[in-house]
Design an enzyme around this catalytic site. Structure first.
Site, short mmCIF file in Angstrom:
data_model
loop_
_atom_site.label_atom_id
_atom_site.label_comp_id
_atom_site.label_asym_id
_atom_site.label_seq_id
_atom_site.Cartn_x
_atom_site.Cartn_y
_atom_site.Cartn_z
CG ASP A 1 -1.77 1.10 1.28
OD1 ASP A 1 -1.73 2.19 0.38
OD2 ASP A 1 -2.89 0.96 2.18
CB ALA B 1 -6.47 14.64 -20.40
CE1 TYR C 1 -6.77 10.19 -10.93
CE2 TYR C 1 -7.40 11.36 -13.20
CZ TYR C 1 -6.54 10.34 -12.36
OH TYR C 1 -5.57 9.75 -12.93
CG ASN D 1 -10.01 9.96 -22.57
OD1 ASN D 1 -10.42 9.77 -21.40
ND2 ASN D 1 -10.22 10.86 -23.11
CB ALA E 1 -16.16 5.92 -22.21
CE LYS F 1 -23.20 0.80 -20.74
NZ LYS F 1 -23.62 2.35 -20.62
CD GLN G 1 -20.99 12.65 -24.13
OE1 GLN G 1 -22.14 13.03 -24.89
NE2 GLN G 1 -21.79 11.77 -23.09
CB THR G 2 -15.86 15.46 -28.74
OG1 THR G 2 -15.52 16.64 -28.15
CG2 THR G 2 -17.02 15.57 -29.74
NE ARG H 1 -10.12 16.28 -20.88
CZ ARG H 1 -10.66 16.00 -19.63
NH1 ARG H 1 -10.75 14.42 -19.20
NH2 ARG H 1 -10.95 16.84 -18.55
#
Length: 342
Positions: A54, A120, A150, A179, A194, A201, A219-220, A285
């Site tokens: 830890d 980012a 964050y 990302n 995402a 899904k 959204q991008t 973003r």
């Protein structure tokens, strides 16, 4: 080229990017110690030494850095947008402790080079209010308005890493990741990003059915395949560059377009159902890679569709083992489930 046998430490080696980085460093000939609070979930670590520890505890950080020359510091409490928007206090406290203790332990141990993986999420919200966003240059970090929790902690840690460079002479790298996705990453449970959530899904959906999309789909974002990410980290460690730098792609897509790519790769037609009550982060973003190209003469090369084609079969295979994946069987599946026939 790697210095054969050079001893390096990867913190967060039980996590998605850290595990891939350990594998990459081993292929290059490094001696690698991995440390994390957990072991890698999907396959054993190839690290020469793996310590379960830890890193919120200074004593564990001091043990981890002994005898290494380079530190790739990836360890962090983090996850997808749902997780980081619901855990501001715990996440910020955990990461402050990890980052402060790792820096001081590295300084005391005489570590030669220290790479810090930022995010980012440090970029100001006022520059990310439109889907057709201007790519984010490194100097846009200030005046500050990062994501709550964050993002603020990562921006604070960037400053702390810089102070260690200025006052103690620690040779630093600060890398802002955009990302990252790929196989062997979290795809369910609340901490998934995402791309992994959407691939899960789609894999679970019946062809002709529906898929839930968080937000309105307009959204991008840009997404970087993990193989490019770890190559970029190693290149940056050897670069001598000590200021913050982006590591991502500048291939901007809407979330609707991301869903469409995954569905096309999967061979499924799904109707999108939007849930605008769910967290969706900034409106747009994208990474500006001008500085990355100047410093390295290189940038990520794997396009989003190719990365999805490499990742979707792995997620489908994981779900198939649990009896949850729906046909058709994806191309490339035999790399993960050799007994499955096309």
């Amino acid at each position: 080229m790697a210095e054969s046998g050079r001893r390096v430490l990867v913190t967060g080696a039980g996590g998605f990017i850290g595990h891939h980085l350990v594998k990459h460093l081993k292929k290059l000939g490094y001696w690698v110690r991995g440390v994390d609070i957990k072991a890698p979930e999907y396959e054993p670590s190839p690290a020469d030494e793996f310590i379960l520890a830890d890193l919120r505890c200074f004593e564990h950080c001091a043990r981890a850095v002994q005898g290494v020359r380079d530190v790739y510091h990836l360890a962090a409490d983090m996850g997808g947008i749902g997780y980081i928007t619901a855990n501001h206090a715990n996440l910020t406290r955990n990461n402050i402790l990890i980052d402060c203790h790792m820096l001081e332990a590295a300084r005391l141990a005489g570590v030669e080079r220290f790479l810090y993986t930022s995010s980012a999420c440090i970029y100001p919200g006022y520059r990310q209010n439109e889907p057709d966003v201007t790519p984010l240059k490194e100097e846009y970090a200030l005046p500050a308005d990062p994501e709550k929790g964050y993002g603020w902690e990562k921006l604070f840690a960037e400053q702390l890493v810089t102070y260690y460079h200025e006052e103690y002479g620690l040779d630093i790298r600060i890398v802002r990741l955009h990302n990252i996705y790929g196989p062997l990453g979290t795809y369910e449970g609340g901490k998934e990003k995402a791309p992994a959530a959407i691939m899960r899904k789609v894999a679970e959906a019946e062809d002709g059915g529906t898929i839930e999309v968080w937000g309105d789909g307009k959204q991008t974002r840009s997404f970087c395949y993990v193989e490019d990410c770890v190559e970029g980290l190693v290149r940056l460690m050897g670069s001598g560059w000590t200021k913050p730098i982006n590591l991502g792609t500048d291939e901007l897509v809407t979330i609707d377009e991301l869903v469409d790519i995954v569905c096309d790769v999967a061979g499924k037609r799904l109707r999108k159902v939007y849930d605008v009550s769910k967290p969706q982060g900034v409106r747009g973003r994208n990474s500006d890679n001008t500085l990355l190209r100047q410093v390295l003469g290189w940038e990520p090369r794997i396009r989003l569709r190719e990365g999805i084609e490499r990742t979707y079969p792995w997620i489908w295979a994981e779900l198939a083992r649990k009896g949850r994946a729906k046909p058709p069987v994806p191309n490339g599946i035999t790399a993960y489930m050799p007994a499955v026939k096309r």
